[in-house]
Design a protein around this motif. Structure first.
Motif, PDB file in Angstrom:
ATOM      1  N   VAL A  96      52.009 179.666 120.914  1.00  0.00           N
ATOM      2  CA  VAL A  96      50.616 179.988 121.226  1.00  0.00           C
ATOM      3  C   VAL A  96      49.811 180.063 119.938  1.00  0.00           C
ATOM      4  O   VAL A  96      48.640 179.723 119.891  1.00  0.00           O
ATOM      5  N   CYS A  97      50.497 180.458 118.828  1.00  0.00           N
ATOM      6  CA  CYS A  97      49.749 180.666 117.585  1.00  0.00           C
ATOM      7  C   CYS A  97      49.711 179.415 116.715  1.00  0.00           C
ATOM      8  O   CYS A  97      49.124 179.429 115.633  1.00  0.00           O
ATOM      9  N   GLY A  98      50.332 178.333 117.182  1.00  0.00           N
ATOM     10  CA  GLY A  98      50.267 177.092 116.421  1.00  0.00           C
ATOM     11  C   GLY A  98      51.089 177.142 115.142  1.00  0.00           C
ATOM     12  O   GLY A  98      50.742 176.493 114.157  1.00  0.00           O
ATOM     13  N   ILE A 148      52.842 184.334 114.399  1.00  0.00           N
ATOM     14  CA  ILE A 148      52.233 185.511 115.034  1.00  0.00           C
ATOM     15  C   ILE A 148      52.756 185.713 116.449  1.00  0.00           C
ATOM     16  O   ILE A 148      52.976 186.843 116.882  1.00  0.00           O
ATOM     17  N   CYS A 149      52.968 184.626 117.187  1.00  0.00           N
ATOM     18  CA  CYS A 149      53.164 184.779 118.635  1.00  0.00           C
ATOM     19  C   CYS A 149      54.619 184.985 119.047  1.00  0.00           C
ATOM     20  O   CYS A 149      54.880 185.493 120.136  1.00  0.00           O
ATOM     21  N   SER A 150      55.556 184.540 118.246  1.00  0.00           N
ATOM     22  CA  SER A 150      57.002 184.650 118.512  1.00  0.00           C
ATOM     23  C   SER A 150      57.457 183.875 119.738  1.00  0.00           C
ATOM     24  O   SER A 150      58.556 184.096 120.221  1.00  0.00           O
ATOM     25  N   LYS A 151      56.606 182.974 120.224  1.00  0.00           N
ATOM     26  CA  LYS A 151      56.992 182.205 121.412  1.00  0.00           C
ATOM     27  C   LYS A 151      57.964 181.078 121.062  1.00  0.00           C
ATOM     28  O   LYS A 151      58.539 180.457 121.936  1.00  0.00           O
ATOM     29  N   CYS A 152      58.092 180.774 119.762  1.00  0.00           N
ATOM     30  CA  CYS A 152      58.836 179.595 119.336  1.00  0.00           C
ATOM     31  C   CYS A 152      60.291 179.909 119.014  1.00  0.00           C
ATOM     32  O   CYS A 152      60.932 179.152 118.294  1.00  0.00           O
ATOM     33  N   GLN A 153      60.810 181.008 119.553  1.00  0.00           N
ATOM     34  CA  GLN A 153      62.171 181.419 119.175  1.00  0.00           C
ATOM     35  C   GLN A 153      63.221 180.387 119.560  1.00  0.00           C
ATOM     36  O   GLN A 153      63.201 179.838 120.658  1.00  0.00           O
ATOM     37  N   GLY A 164      60.976 179.319 115.267  1.00  0.00           N
ATOM     38  CA  GLY A 164      61.019 177.877 115.004  1.00  0.00           C
ATOM     39  C   GLY A 164      59.967 177.416 114.018  1.00  0.00           C
ATOM     40  O   GLY A 164      60.143 176.398 113.336  1.00  0.00           O
ATOM     41  N   CYS A 165      58.867 178.159 113.910  1.00  0.00           N
ATOM     42  CA  CYS A 165      57.815 177.718 112.997  1.00  0.00           C
ATOM     43  C   CYS A 165      58.093 178.166 111.567  1.00  0.00           C
ATOM     44  O   CYS A 165      57.449 177.694 110.628  1.00  0.00           O
ATOM     45  N   GLN A 166      59.053 179.077 111.387  1.00  0.00           N
ATOM     46  CA  GLN A 166      59.352 179.588 110.042  1.00  0.00           C
ATOM     47  C   GLN A 166      60.637 178.984 109.481  1.00  0.00           C
ATOM     48  O   GLN A 166      60.733 178.717 108.287  1.00  0.00           O
TER      49      GLN A 166
HETATM   50  S1  FES Z   1      54.715 179.420 116.826  1.00  0.00           S
HETATM   51 FE1  FES Z   1      53.959 181.383 117.014  1.00  0.00          FE
HETATM   52  S2  FES Z   1      55.431 182.538 115.953  1.00  0.00           S
HETATM   53 FE2  FES Z   1      56.156 180.563 115.750  1.00  0.00          FE
END
Ligand code: FES
Length: 682
Positions: free
Chosen positions: A37-39, A43-48, A91-93
């Motif tokens: 959600v945060c691209g 921030i959003c933690s949806k990409c786990q 996943g984004c980190q």
């Molecule tokens: S995409 Fe939002 S925390 Fe990784």
């Protein structure tokens, strides 16, 4: 040397990526369903995701312990504050350093499959029309004068690849304060329907908003309105509620409501007003129970029969009361909730109404098709959605027929002397001993039978208050099996049938199920009038099914699916003893729960399903019961329990049906009443 190989499970998608590529980027490039959600801002933690290490012979790779970059500060902070499950990464980190196998857990998939946990399990692939997006918007610059909304659009384009967005005025009014409060960061809810060319801004929240957005799936029936508050991220139902349709005071069935509209100027507008108010307060009730704000409800899907459809929309249903039963429109509809005057939802919430099949076969039948999919069945399936108006579908992969049949509200407990809605205290199961003729029953709210120790204590809070729809079906069928009712539906006297529970009531008799009068409760009986009401309802249901079988050129079906608001609770055996459904082996009868409501939920959670049902309804052939003379013939023959002429061989092999006849003396006016009933539908 090759770039590292990244393999995603469960999709199996794989590709080589340069060292240092974030896992989220790799997933996007491969088209892997990984949420964000945060691209990618952490921030959003949806990409786990869950990386796996070691030997993977199946994939032909070995994953070293350092195949991903180490936990970084963003992940550490998230883990410290919120807690990351063992082995999970954002996943984004996390960036790729070597060959790696990465699992995307279900909760990180946008298009996850949701398996329903009721009678018939099925999967809904999440594909909702409304999503949340977090964006960083450029600050205004005096030297490059653009509006805040134009900069929001540019940010959505650059950060999410979204081309065109429109915003309704009330949302536009909130844009400037939200952007400034969020430090030029904002979370937006964008809606794009299956036929829309651009996105629509539904709402926005300053900064990163952690909340959730919801939809309402509403089955707007003639007798009851049922709504399911559904989480648009994962399809789970957060709460369900139902109310009686307040239009009942204008007429119990559809045709009496159409006549009310015809005979009373402004009557249609009055019915429109009350049903909209009921829907609105149902939305408010669900939001309050779920402890969410009204603005978090951003979508509503309605399924309903054609008369309810027109009255909801504020269209006079007069044309539906007379041949050729023309609908104002049979297409699916999308519009703003504000146009229905709904206030207890987001002001910009979008409404979707499934397409109707024909003048008497509505969006509820379309929803049943979406849920039960007769059009994909290899064998011939009869789907019966039991309600005040039954939706009946018969078909298989090659052809699907549909009709609707005016069963009346008896199956929902209305028009029954001790009838009530399915609620704690209502009798829902009943057995009658064929020898002693004594009943035992279960009420909603307790798992104990009435003759089991502890029953009285368990139901002390509610008492035994009445009989609900599934209870009355069982009661009448059990009375038939115990020899208390004959095949014509006449209740015997105490002397004829051998139990003092049969009490005289004028010229007829009633069977006493429960006497709560000593504790100040009701005396609950099944009366001759109740049996007549059930006979009318079941005859209409059977006649509709039989008409479709005629049209299909068959005398038997391969299987039957019973659906309806209380479909999951109808006992197939009792339904067959009554002759509600055609004779078929008992193990070929299944219950599907509220199929129309499920269809509404599927359409709420998936834009692809909306496209699919629009295609499917065009292929369904409707049969009009109201003008078909054979319907009357089938109706009259179906008045007997189970049936006057059909042999019901499967049924007779499993259920004894005593050959009793109460015409002489004890039964009273059965024959005369029956003739009148037979004509009652014309
Ligand atoms: S995409 Fe939002 S925390 Fe990784």
């Amino acid at each position: 040397m090759n770039d590292p190989l990244v393999i995603f499970t469960p999709s199996g998608k794989r590709g080589h990526f340069p060292t240092g590529t974030p896992v989220l980027t790799a997933a996007r490039q491969l088209g892997v369903d990984l949420d964000s959600v945060c691209g990618g801002r952490g921030i959003c933690s949806k990409c786990q995701v869950q990386p796996s290490f070691g030997e993977f012979a199946k994939h032909g790779v070995t994953v070293a312990d350092d195949a991903l970059t180490a936990f970084n500060a963003v992940e550490e902070r998230y883990d410290r504050i919120r807690g990351l499950k063992q082995g999970r990464r954002l996943g984004c980190q996390a960036c790729v350093l070597g060959d790696v196998v990465i699992d995307v857990p279900p909760e990180s998939q946008v298009h996850r499959q949701v398996v329903r946990k009721d009678a018939t399990e099925r999967e809904i692939v999440m594909d909702p029309a409304t999503h949340l997006y977090f964006v960083e918007v450029a600050e205004p610059d005096m030297h490059e004068p653009t509006g805040d909304f134009e900069r929001l659009q540019a940010a959505l384009h650059a950060q999410w690849g979204i081309d065109r967005v429109t915003a309704p005025l009330p949302v536009l009014r909130r844009l400037q304060p939200a952007l400034r409060k969020g430090g030029w960061q904002v979370t937006v809810a964008l809606h794009k329907g299956h036929r829309d060319e651009h996105h629509r801004l539904i709402d926005l929240w300053p900064g990163f908003w952690e909340g959730r957005i919801y939809g309402l799936a509403i089955d707007l029936g003639s007798t009851t309105i049922a709504a399911h508050l559904t989480d648009l991220r994962n399809g789970t139902v957060k709460g369900s509620a139902g109310v009686m349709n307040p239009q009942i005071r204008f007429g119990e069935d559809l045709m009496s409501r159409v006549s009310y509209a015809m005979m009373n100027p402004g009557g249609d507008a009055e019915m429109t007003r009350v049903v909209r108010e009921a829907v609105d307060s149902l939305a408010g009730e669900l939001a309050a129970e779920g402890q969410i704000a009204a603005r978090e409800i951003v979508e509503i899907v309605f399924v309903c029969n054609p008369v309810m459809h027109h009255l909801l929309l504020g269209i006079d249903p007069v044309e539906l009361g007379q041949a050729p039963f023309a609908l104002a429109t049979s297409e699916s509809l999308s519009f703003d909730a504000g146009e229905l005057g709904l206030h207890q939802v987001n002001t910009a919430a979008r409404v979707f109404i499934l397409p109707c099949i024909a003048g008497h076969v509505g969006a509820d039948a379309a929803a049943v098709a979406l849920s039960e999919k007769p059009q994909e069945s290899e064998d011939l399936v009869l789907v019966v959605d039991v309600g005040t108006n039954a939706e009946i579908l018969l078909g298989n992969k090659t052809r699907v027929l549909a009709c609707s049949s005016p069963t009346g509200p008896a199956f929902e407990g209305a028009q029954i002397s001790a009838g009530q809605r399915a609620a704690p205290g209502a009798i829902e199961r009943i057995e009658i001993d064929p020898v002693t003729k004594e009943p035992r029953f279960r009420v909603i709210g307790s798992a104990l039978w009435s003759d089991e120790p502890g029953f009285a204590a368990e139901i002390a809070a509610t008492g035994v208050t009445g009989i609900c729809g599934s209870g009355i079906i069982e009661a009448v069928a059990e009375m038939r099996m115990a020899g208390l009712v004959d095949s014509r539906g006449l209740i015997g006297s105490a002397e004829q049938a051998g139990t003092l529970r049969l009490e005289p009531t004028g010229r007829t008799h009633a069977y006493l199920v429960h006497d709560g009068s000593a504790e100040g409760g009701p005396r609950i009986s099944v009366t001759q009038g109740d049996i007549r009401a059930i006979q009318l309802a079941k005859s209409a249901l059977y006649a509709g099914a039989r008409l479709l079988m005629d049209e299909m050129g068959v005398d038997t079906v391969d299987r039957v699916t019973l659906a309806g608001a209380f479909g999951a609770h109808i006992s197939p055996k009792h339904a067959m003893v009554l002759g509600m459904i055609p004779d078929v082996a008992l193990d070929r009868v299944t219950s599907a729960g509220n199929a129309a409501g499920t269809g509404a939920r599927i359409a709420l959670c998936s834009v692809a399903a909306r496209t699919e049902i629009e295609r499917v309804v065009k292929q369904i052939h409707k049969v009009e019961t109201a003008i078909e003379p054979r319907f009357q013939e089938h109706f009259v023959a179906a008045n007997a329990i189970p049936h006057a002429t059909a042999p019901f061989t499967h049924l007779r092999a499993i259920a004894p049906l005593p050959d009793v006849n109460f015409n002489a003396g004890g039964g009273g006016d059965g024959g005369r009443r029956r003739r009148r009933d037979g004509q009652g539908l014309t």
